[in-house]
Design a protein around this motif. Structure first.
Motif, PDB file in Angstrom:
ATOM      1  N   ARG A   1      97.993 101.957 125.493  1.00 24.72           N
ATOM      2  CA  ARG A   1      97.648 101.172 124.309  1.00 24.72           C
ATOM      3  C   ARG A   1      97.274 102.074 123.131  1.00 24.72           C
ATOM      4  O   ARG A   1      97.753 101.890 122.006  1.00 24.72           O
ATOM      5  CB  ARG A   1      96.493 100.218 124.624  1.00 24.72           C
ATOM      6  N   LYS A   2      96.445 103.077 123.384  1.00 21.94           N
ATOM      7  CA  LYS A   2      96.001 103.960 122.302  1.00 21.94           C
ATOM      8  C   LYS A   2      97.149 104.781 121.723  1.00 21.94           C
ATOM      9  O   LYS A   2      97.226 104.975 120.510  1.00 21.94           O
ATOM     10  CB  LYS A   2      94.878 104.881 122.797  1.00 21.94           C
ATOM     11  N   LEU A   3      98.029 105.262 122.581  1.00 22.64           N
ATOM     12  CA  LEU A   3      99.172 106.026 122.077  1.00 22.64           C
ATOM     13  C   LEU A   3     100.124 105.137 121.287  1.00 22.64           C
ATOM     14  O   LEU A   3     100.688 105.571 120.278  1.00 22.64           O
ATOM     15  CB  LEU A   3      99.894 106.726 123.228  1.00 22.64           C
ATOM     16  N   SER A   4     100.307 103.909 121.743  1.00 21.55           N
ATOM     17  CA  SER A   4     101.160 102.960 121.011  1.00 21.55           C
ATOM     18  C   SER A   4     100.565 102.654 119.644  1.00 21.55           C
ATOM     19  O   SER A   4     101.303 102.526 118.656  1.00 21.55           O
ATOM     20  CB  SER A   4     101.324 101.670 121.806  1.00 21.55           C
ATOM     21  N   GLN A   5      99.238 102.530 119.573  1.00 21.48           N
ATOM     22  CA  GLN A   5      98.584 102.261 118.290  1.00 21.48           C
ATOM     23  C   GLN A   5      98.759 103.419 117.313  1.00 21.48           C
ATOM     24  O   GLN A   5      98.742 103.215 116.102  1.00 21.48           O
ATOM     25  CB  GLN A   5      97.089 101.998 118.494  1.00 21.48           C
ATOM     26  N   LYS A   6      98.940 104.623 117.847  1.00 21.71           N
ATOM     27  CA  LYS A   6      99.164 105.785 116.988  1.00 21.71           C
ATOM     28  C   LYS A   6     100.608 105.838 116.491  1.00 21.71           C
ATOM     29  O   LYS A   6     100.974 106.732 115.742  1.00 21.71           O
ATOM     30  CB  LYS A   6      98.841 107.081 117.740  1.00 21.71           C
ATOM     31  N   GLY A   7     101.438 104.909 116.955  1.00 25.51           N
ATOM     32  CA  GLY A   7     102.819 104.862 116.508  1.00 25.51           C
ATOM     33  C   GLY A   7     103.761 105.731 117.320  1.00 25.51           C
ATOM     34  O   GLY A   7     104.890 105.965 116.908  1.00 25.51           O
ATOM     35  N   ILE A   8     103.323 106.188 118.467  1.00 27.49           N
ATOM     36  CA  ILE A   8     104.176 107.009 119.322  1.00 27.49           C
ATOM     37  C   ILE A   8     105.004 106.081 120.205  1.00 27.49           C
ATOM     38  O   ILE A   8     104.491 105.116 120.767  1.00 27.49           O
ATOM     39  CB  ILE A   8     103.320 107.963 120.195  1.00 27.49           C
ATOM     40  N   GLU A   9     106.282 106.349 120.305  1.00 29.78           N
ATOM     41  CA  GLU A   9     107.181 105.518 121.110  1.00 29.78           C
ATOM     42  C   GLU A   9     106.863 105.655 122.596  1.00 29.78           C
ATOM     43  O   GLU A   9     106.651 106.764 123.088  1.00 29.78           O
ATOM     44  CB  GLU A   9     108.638 105.921 120.863  1.00 29.78           C
ATOM     45  N   SER A  10     106.863 104.538 123.296  1.00 26.52           N
ATOM     46  CA  SER A  10     106.534 104.557 124.729  1.00 26.52           C
ATOM     47  C   SER A  10     107.568 105.343 125.542  1.00 26.52           C
ATOM     48  O   SER A  10     107.223 105.959 126.546  1.00 26.52           O
ATOM     49  CB  SER A  10     106.394 103.140 125.272  1.00 26.52           C
ATOM     50  N   ASP A  11     108.819 105.346 125.099  1.00 21.57           N
ATOM     51  CA  ASP A  11     109.840 106.134 125.794  1.00 21.57           C
ATOM     52  C   ASP A  11     109.515 107.626 125.749  1.00 21.57           C
ATOM     53  O   ASP A  11     109.890 108.375 126.646  1.00 21.57           O
ATOM     54  CB  ASP A  11     111.222 105.909 125.161  1.00 21.57           C
TER      55      ASP A  11
ATOM     56  N   ILE B   1     102.473 117.429 120.749  1.00 16.12           N
ATOM     57  CA  ILE B   1     101.583 116.484 120.069  1.00 16.12           C
ATOM     58  C   ILE B   1     101.104 115.407 121.048  1.00 16.12           C
ATOM     59  O   ILE B   1      99.915 115.066 121.082  1.00 16.12           O
ATOM     60  CB  ILE B   1     102.286 115.847 118.848  1.00 16.12           C
ATOM     61  N   ILE B   2     102.021 114.894 121.851  1.00 13.37           N
ATOM     62  CA  ILE B   2     101.668 113.859 122.826  1.00 13.37           C
ATOM     63  C   ILE B   2     100.723 114.427 123.885  1.00 13.37           C
ATOM     64  O   ILE B   2      99.710 113.804 124.234  1.00 13.37           O
ATOM     65  CB  ILE B   2     102.938 113.259 123.459  1.00 13.37           C
ATOM     66  N   ILE B   3     101.033 115.600 124.392  1.00 11.79           N
ATOM     67  CA  ILE B   3     100.167 116.242 125.395  1.00 11.79           C
ATOM     68  C   ILE B   3      98.774 116.474 124.812  1.00 11.79           C
ATOM     69  O   ILE B   3      97.760 116.210 125.473  1.00 11.79           O
ATOM     70  CB  ILE B   3     100.793 117.565 125.896  1.00 11.79           C
ATOM     71  N   ASP B   4      98.727 116.922 123.571  1.00  9.23           N
ATOM     72  CA  ASP B   4      97.445 117.157 122.921  1.00  9.23           C
ATOM     73  C   ASP B   4      96.653 115.856 122.769  1.00  9.23           C
ATOM     74  O   ASP B   4      95.444 115.824 123.010  1.00  9.23           O
ATOM     75  CB  ASP B   4      97.672 117.812 121.559  1.00  9.23           C
TER      76      ASP B   4
END
Length: 149
Positions: A29-39, A8-11
């Motif tokens: 920033r965009k991935l964090s806004q999607k609720g994905i953990e930075s770790d 999902i992250i790669i996609d």
């Protein structure tokens, strides 16, 4: 993190970068806004960066060229790239790489807005200078653009 989450992250990163170049901090920033953990996504994003699929340098050159063609000056371009989290050294390289003629660009922007004649009225010439300053040109570019040469 499961293999499904990794896909999902790669996609998500792939879809972002397929549309246009993005800076590293913009992707974060965009991935964090999607609720994905930075770790979860930082190691994957680093893989993209190591494979040169994500490049701040490419992003900076592309963005700088676009803004230059829109009549923006070096100061505005530099500030814009810094807002995207691009390193100052990369910004400097991008401004050099686009091989811009800032003097002619300022004159072209001035001509498009005010016409191709020398303004003799002091107040109107100041208005032209303020406009070029707002567009991000430095004083020597502005002086060249509004001069009668």
């Amino acid at each position: 993190m499961s293999e499904f989450d990794r896909k999902i992250i790669i996609d998500a990163i792939t879809r972002m970068l397929a549309r246009r170049e993005h800076s590293y901090s913009e992707v974060v920033r965009k991935l964090s806004q999607k609720g994905i953990e930075s770790d979860d996504f930082l190691p994957i994003l680093d893989e993209f960066r190591n494979r040169d699929l994500q490049s701040d340098h490419r992003f900076a050159c592309s963005r700088a060229r676009t803004l230059y063609l829109k009549g923006k000056g070096p100061r505005v371009i530099k500030l814009d790239l810094q807002q995207y989290g691009v390193d100052e050294g990369i910004v400097r390289d991008a401004l050099l790489e686009i091989e811009a003629d800032w003097f002619e660009s300022a004159k072209k922007v001035k001509t498009k807005k005010f016409g191709d004649f020398f303004e003799t009225d002091y107040a109107l010439r100041q208005k032209q200078k303020r406009f070029l300053q707002y567009r991000g040109f430095y004083q020597d570019h502005i002086d060249y653009a509004v001069s009668n040469e």
